[in-house]
Design a protein around this motif. Structure first.
Motif, PDB file in Angstrom:
ATOM      1  N   SER A  43       0.830  -1.205   0.000  1.00 57.04           N
ATOM      2  CA  SER A  43       0.000   0.000   0.000  1.00 57.04           C
ATOM      3  C   SER A  43       0.862   1.252   0.000  1.00 57.04           C
ATOM      4  O   SER A  43       0.549   2.235  -0.682  1.00 57.04           O
ATOM      5  N   PHE A  44       1.946   1.209   0.750  1.00 59.48           N
ATOM      6  CA  PHE A  44       2.874   2.334   0.782  1.00 59.48           C
ATOM      7  C   PHE A  44       3.490   2.566  -0.593  1.00 59.48           C
ATOM      8  O   PHE A  44       3.634   3.713  -1.033  1.00 59.48           O
ATOM      9  N   SER A  45       3.835   1.493  -1.288  1.00 64.09           N
ATOM     10  CA  SER A  45       4.438   1.648  -2.618  1.00 64.09           C
ATOM     11  C   SER A  45       3.439   2.238  -3.612  1.00 64.09           C
ATOM     12  O   SER A  45       3.803   3.064  -4.446  1.00 64.09           O
ATOM     13  N   VAL A  46       2.180   1.835  -3.517  1.00 64.65           N
ATOM     14  CA  VAL A  46       1.151   2.410  -4.390  1.00 64.65           C
ATOM     15  C   VAL A  46       0.957   3.890  -4.069  1.00 64.65           C
ATOM     16  O   VAL A  46       0.871   4.734  -4.970  1.00 64.65           O
ATOM     17  N   LEU A  47       0.939   4.221  -2.781  1.00 67.10           N
ATOM     18  CA  LEU A  47       0.793   5.609  -2.360  1.00 67.10           C
ATOM     19  C   LEU A  47       1.958   6.468  -2.864  1.00 67.10           C
ATOM     20  O   LEU A  47       1.746   7.576  -3.377  1.00 67.10           O
ATOM     21  N   ILE A  92       5.870  11.854 -21.591  1.00 65.16           N
ATOM     22  CA  ILE A  92       5.143  10.721 -21.024  1.00 65.16           C
ATOM     23  C   ILE A  92       6.052   9.520 -20.792  1.00 65.16           C
ATOM     24  O   ILE A  92       5.895   8.802 -19.805  1.00 65.16           O
ATOM     25  N   LEU A  93       7.017   9.306 -21.664  1.00 65.66           N
ATOM     26  CA  LEU A  93       7.933   8.184 -21.483  1.00 65.66           C
ATOM     27  C   LEU A  93       8.766   8.363 -20.221  1.00 65.66           C
ATOM     28  O   LEU A  93       8.971   7.414 -19.461  1.00 65.66           O
ATOM     29  N   GLN A  94       9.216   9.567 -19.975  1.00 64.50           N
ATOM     30  CA  GLN A  94       9.993   9.850 -18.763  1.00 64.50           C
ATOM     31  C   GLN A  94       9.137   9.631 -17.519  1.00 64.50           C
ATOM     32  O   GLN A  94       9.601   9.065 -16.531  1.00 64.50           O
ATOM     33  N   VAL A  95       7.904  10.072 -17.571  1.00 61.98           N
ATOM     34  CA  VAL A  95       6.985   9.885 -16.441  1.00 61.98           C
ATOM     35  C   VAL A  95       6.770   8.401 -16.170  1.00 61.98           C
ATOM     36  O   VAL A  95       6.840   7.943 -15.017  1.00 61.98           O
ATOM     37  N   LEU A  96       6.546   7.614 -17.210  1.00 63.77           N
ATOM     38  CA  LEU A  96       6.303   6.178 -17.041  1.00 63.77           C
ATOM     39  C   LEU A  96       7.523   5.461 -16.480  1.00 63.77           C
ATOM     40  O   LEU A  96       7.390   4.576 -15.626  1.00 63.77           O
ATOM     41  N   LEU A 105       7.548   3.604 -12.883  1.00 62.13           N
ATOM     42  CA  LEU A 105       7.903   2.198 -12.805  1.00 62.13           C
ATOM     43  C   LEU A 105       9.040   1.981 -11.810  1.00 62.13           C
ATOM     44  O   LEU A 105       8.983   1.056 -10.981  1.00 62.13           O
ATOM     45  N   LEU A 106      10.052   2.829 -11.868  1.00 61.64           N
ATOM     46  CA  LEU A 106      11.166   2.707 -10.926  1.00 61.64           C
ATOM     47  C   LEU A 106      10.722   2.926  -9.486  1.00 61.64           C
ATOM     48  O   LEU A 106      11.128   2.192  -8.581  1.00 61.64           O
ATOM     49  N   VAL A 107       9.891   3.929  -9.272  1.00 57.47           N
ATOM     50  CA  VAL A 107       9.384   4.198  -7.913  1.00 57.47           C
ATOM     51  C   VAL A 107       8.600   3.000  -7.403  1.00 57.47           C
ATOM     52  O   VAL A 107       8.798   2.549  -6.257  1.00 57.47           O
ATOM     53  N   PHE A 108       7.736   2.460  -8.240  1.00 49.87           N
ATOM     54  CA  PHE A 108       6.914   1.316  -7.822  1.00 49.87           C
ATOM     55  C   PHE A 108       7.768   0.088  -7.522  1.00 49.87           C
ATOM     56  O   PHE A 108       7.595  -0.564  -6.490  1.00 49.87           O
ATOM     57  N   VAL A 109       8.708  -0.221  -8.404  1.00 49.59           N
ATOM     58  CA  VAL A 109       9.554  -1.408  -8.221  1.00 49.59           C
ATOM     59  C   VAL A 109      10.444  -1.258  -6.991  1.00 49.59           C
ATOM     60  O   VAL A 109      10.550  -2.172  -6.168  1.00 49.59           O
ATOM     61  N   LEU A 110      11.088  -0.114  -6.842  1.00 47.70           N
ATOM     62  CA  LEU A 110      11.998   0.080  -5.711  1.00 47.70           C
ATOM     63  C   LEU A 110      11.260   0.088  -4.375  1.00 47.70           C
ATOM     64  O   LEU A 110      11.783  -0.414  -3.376  1.00 47.70           O
ATOM     65  N   HIS A 111      10.051   0.621  -4.340  1.00 46.85           N
ATOM     66  CA  HIS A 111       9.298   0.618  -3.088  1.00 46.85           C
ATOM     67  C   HIS A 111       8.683  -0.743  -2.789  1.00 46.85           C
ATOM     68  O   HIS A 111       8.191  -0.958  -1.683  1.00 46.85           O
ATOM     69  N   ASN A 112       8.691  -1.659  -3.749  1.00 50.75           N
ATOM     70  CA  ASN A 112       8.167  -3.002  -3.499  1.00 50.75           C
ATOM     71  C   ASN A 112       9.241  -4.010  -3.106  1.00 50.75           C
ATOM     72  O   ASN A 112       8.925  -5.176  -2.872  1.00 50.75           O
ATOM     73  N   ILE A 113      10.484  -3.604  -3.016  1.00 55.03           N
ATOM     74  CA  ILE A 113      11.536  -4.520  -2.557  1.00 55.03           C
ATOM     75  C   ILE A 113      11.229  -5.051  -1.150  1.00 55.03           C
ATOM     76  O   ILE A 113      11.306  -6.261  -0.922  1.00 55.03           O
ATOM     77  N   THR A 145       3.820   5.897  -5.459  1.00 57.07           N
ATOM     78  CA  THR A 145       3.696   6.007  -6.914  1.00 57.07           C
ATOM     79  C   THR A 145       2.674   7.074  -7.287  1.00 57.07           C
ATOM     80  O   THR A 145       2.903   7.877  -8.195  1.00 57.07           O
ATOM     81  N   ILE A 146       1.561   7.109  -6.571  1.00 57.89           N
ATOM     82  CA  ILE A 146       0.538   8.125  -6.835  1.00 57.89           C
ATOM     83  C   ILE A 146       1.062   9.520  -6.515  1.00 57.89           C
ATOM     84  O   ILE A 146       0.860  10.463  -7.283  1.00 57.89           O
ATOM     85  N   ILE A 147       1.770   9.654  -5.389  1.00 58.52           N
ATOM     86  CA  ILE A 147       2.354  10.945  -5.030  1.00 58.52           C
ATOM     87  C   ILE A 147       3.358  11.393  -6.081  1.00 58.52           C
ATOM     88  O   ILE A 147       3.397  12.567  -6.469  1.00 58.52           O
ATOM     89  N   CYS A 148       4.162  10.470  -6.564  1.00 58.29           N
ATOM     90  CA  CYS A 148       5.140  10.784  -7.608  1.00 58.29           C
ATOM     91  C   CYS A 148       4.427  11.214  -8.888  1.00 58.29           C
ATOM     92  O   CYS A 148       4.846  12.168  -9.552  1.00 58.29           O
ATOM     93  N   LEU A 149       3.352  10.547  -9.229  1.00 54.05           N
ATOM     94  CA  LEU A 149       2.588  10.901 -10.426  1.00 54.05           C
ATOM     95  C   LEU A 149       2.011  12.304 -10.299  1.00 54.05           C
ATOM     96  O   LEU A 149       2.057  13.103 -11.240  1.00 54.05           O
ATOM     97  N   LEU A 150       1.478  12.628  -9.134  1.00 55.69           N
ATOM     98  CA  LEU A 150       0.861  13.934  -8.921  1.00 55.69           C
ATOM     99  C   LEU A 150       1.889  15.063  -8.874  1.00 55.69           C
ATOM    100  O   LEU A 150       1.542  16.219  -9.106  1.00 55.69           O
ATOM    101  N   SER A 151       3.134  14.730  -8.568  1.00 53.02           N
ATOM    102  CA  SER A 151       4.154  15.762  -8.439  1.00 53.02           C
ATOM    103  C   SER A 151       4.767  16.172  -9.780  1.00 53.02           C
ATOM    104  O   SER A 151       5.474  17.168  -9.846  1.00 53.02           O
TER     105      SER A 151
END
Length: 99
Positions: free
Chosen positions: A42-46, A61-65, A69-77, A48-54
Motif C-alpha cells: 500500500s505504501f508503494s502504491v501511495l 510521457i515516457l519519462q513519467v512512465l 515504474l522505478l518508484v513502484f519497483v523500488l518501493h516493493n523490494i 507512486t501516486i504521489i510521484c505521479l501527482l508531483s
C-alpha cells in the motif's frame, strides 16, 4: 554522531520488522503474516501516486512512465522480502504439520 544514531535506528527498525514478520507468519491464522506485506505494498502504491501527482505538465510521457515504474519497483523490494519470509515460514509449518 547523528548519522550513526540514525543508521542504528534504521537497522533496529529493519531487524524488528523482519522478526515481527517471522513471528506473524508462524501463527495459525495465515492473514497475520500478510499484514506487513499489505502495508508495504500500500505504501508503494501511495508513493507512486504521489510521484505521479508531483510531475509538472509538459514532462514527456515516457519519462513519467519510467520514473513511475522505478518508484513502484523500488518501493516493493520490502514487500517481496516480506512475502519470501512469509512463504518460507508457512512452508516450514506445513512440513512440520505433515510430520
Amino acid at each position: 554522531m547523528k548519522i550513526t544514531i540514525s543508521l542504528l535506528s534504521l537497522f533496529i527498525l529493519i531487524v524488528g520488522c523482519i522478526f515481527l514478520q517471522i513471528f506473524l507468519s508462524k501463527q495459525q491464522n495465515k492473514w497475520l503474516g500478510r499484514i506487513l506485506p499489505i502495508i508495504t505494498f500500500s505504501f508503494s502504491v501511495l508513493m507512486t501516486i504521489i510521484c505521479l501527482l508531483s510531475f509538472m505538465a509538459g514532462t514527456p510521457i515516457l519519462q513519467v512512465l519510467i520514473v513511475l515504474l522505478l518508484v513502484f519497483v523500488l518501493h516493493n523490494i520490502p514487500t517481496i522480502i516480506l512475502c519470501v519470509i512469509y512463504k518460507v515460514c508457512r512452508k516450514k509449518m506445513s512440513v512440520n504439520i505433515q510430520l
